[in-house]
Scaffold this active site. Structure first.
Site: not given
Length: 291
Positions: A152, A155, A271
């Site tokens: 989002d 992270c 990520h």
């Protein structure tokens, strides 16, 4: 019926325009990366596939939502099919032979682009599986397994939050990171450049960047991790699939916080995830499952 047709036409015209805008953006991205730079070209293919997939998914969801709004209109599917075949640039009713040839070439090019996008998505899935397998082996050797963190924009901060033994909010971590960077401008400013022009950041641009750390769900990277290691006075270990682990803040003696950096984890791109001790039943068994 007229309202549904008018709205359908508006949606299809917008989809047509967004596809053309994306093609222009993709061409600019391709022109910006030298063909000799294989690493960046590889990442470019992944970025292009992701952008195309996201737009296609967005358009599909909008059409499905439109159909839900007009459930009793049996002509919507035929309208959609007809509109998809239309040239939405107000062509005259009768097309010349040259126009038909151009349309045929455009159709063939569109089909070629679709095949390329499918191949790129397959490559992306393959890269993702390979990355997961490598990380599973690395973490397994440390008796760790991946702990999923939402993708989002927060992270990295959420992964740090998950590793800490005391309670702290993501907002606090962002604020403390920005404060540290503002107080140590000379330590961080030389590493900031404009991604488009490659020009060095001015002091004002850097301070604006620090403000964005607090105000928005901006993605954090190695420089923010450097600031956090000083704020927390704790080393931060970042595990990757294809590179040795990076330890930031080695001058501190506390047990490192451990993050996992993934290149292909989700459609958003890079990520960060957290880790947790491998369950006793999994130790010595099969490679841990990635969440």
């Amino acid at each position: 019926m007229e309202d549904s047709q008018s709205e359908q036409q508006r949606v299809m015209r917008r989809h047509h325009r967004e596809k053309k805008e994306l093609q222009t953006r993709i061409q600019a991205m391709k022109n910006s990366v030298p063909k000799s730079d294989k690493k960046r070209r590889k990442q470019l293919l992944l970025d292009v596939a992701r952008l195309k997939a996201e737009l296609e998914q967005k358009h599909q969801q909008e059409l499905e939502k439109f159909r839900e709004s007009f459930p009793d209109d049996n002509n919507l599917d035929s309208i959609t099919e007809d509109l998809a075949k239309m040239d939405l640039e107000n062509q005259p009713p009768r097309q010349s032979r040259a126009q038909r040839r151009r349309e045929k070439r455009a159709t063939l090019e569109r089909e070629r682009q679709e095949r390329i996008a499918e191949a790129e998505m397959e490559h992306l899935a393959s890269f993702r599986r390979e990355e997961e397998e490598k990380l599973a082996a690395i973490l397994g050797s440390k008796n760790l397994e991946l702990k999923d963190i939402p993708a989002d924009g927060h992270c990295m901060y959420r992964a740090i939050q998950d590793q800490l033994v005391f309670s702290v909010t993501v907002e606090s971590l962002r604020s403390r990171t920005a404060d540290y960077m503002r107080k140590h401008v000379d330590d961080f400013l030389p590493f900031f450049t404009d991604p488009d022009s490659s020009d060095a950041y001015s002091r004002e641009e850097f301070l604006s960047y620090c403000d964005e750390i607090v105000r928005s769900p901006s993605w954090g990277g190695q420089l923010e991790l450097r600031a956090l290691s000083h704020v927390l006075q704790t080393p931060i270990e970042v595990i990757q699939a294809d590179s040795p682990a990076v330890v930031i803040g080695e001058e501190y003696t506390r047990k490192p916080l451990t993050l996992v950096y993934l290149h292909y984890a989700c459609n958003l791109g890079e990520h960060y995830n957290s880790v947790r001790p491998l369950e006793a039943s999994a130790v010595g068994g099969a490679a841990p499952r990635l969440f």
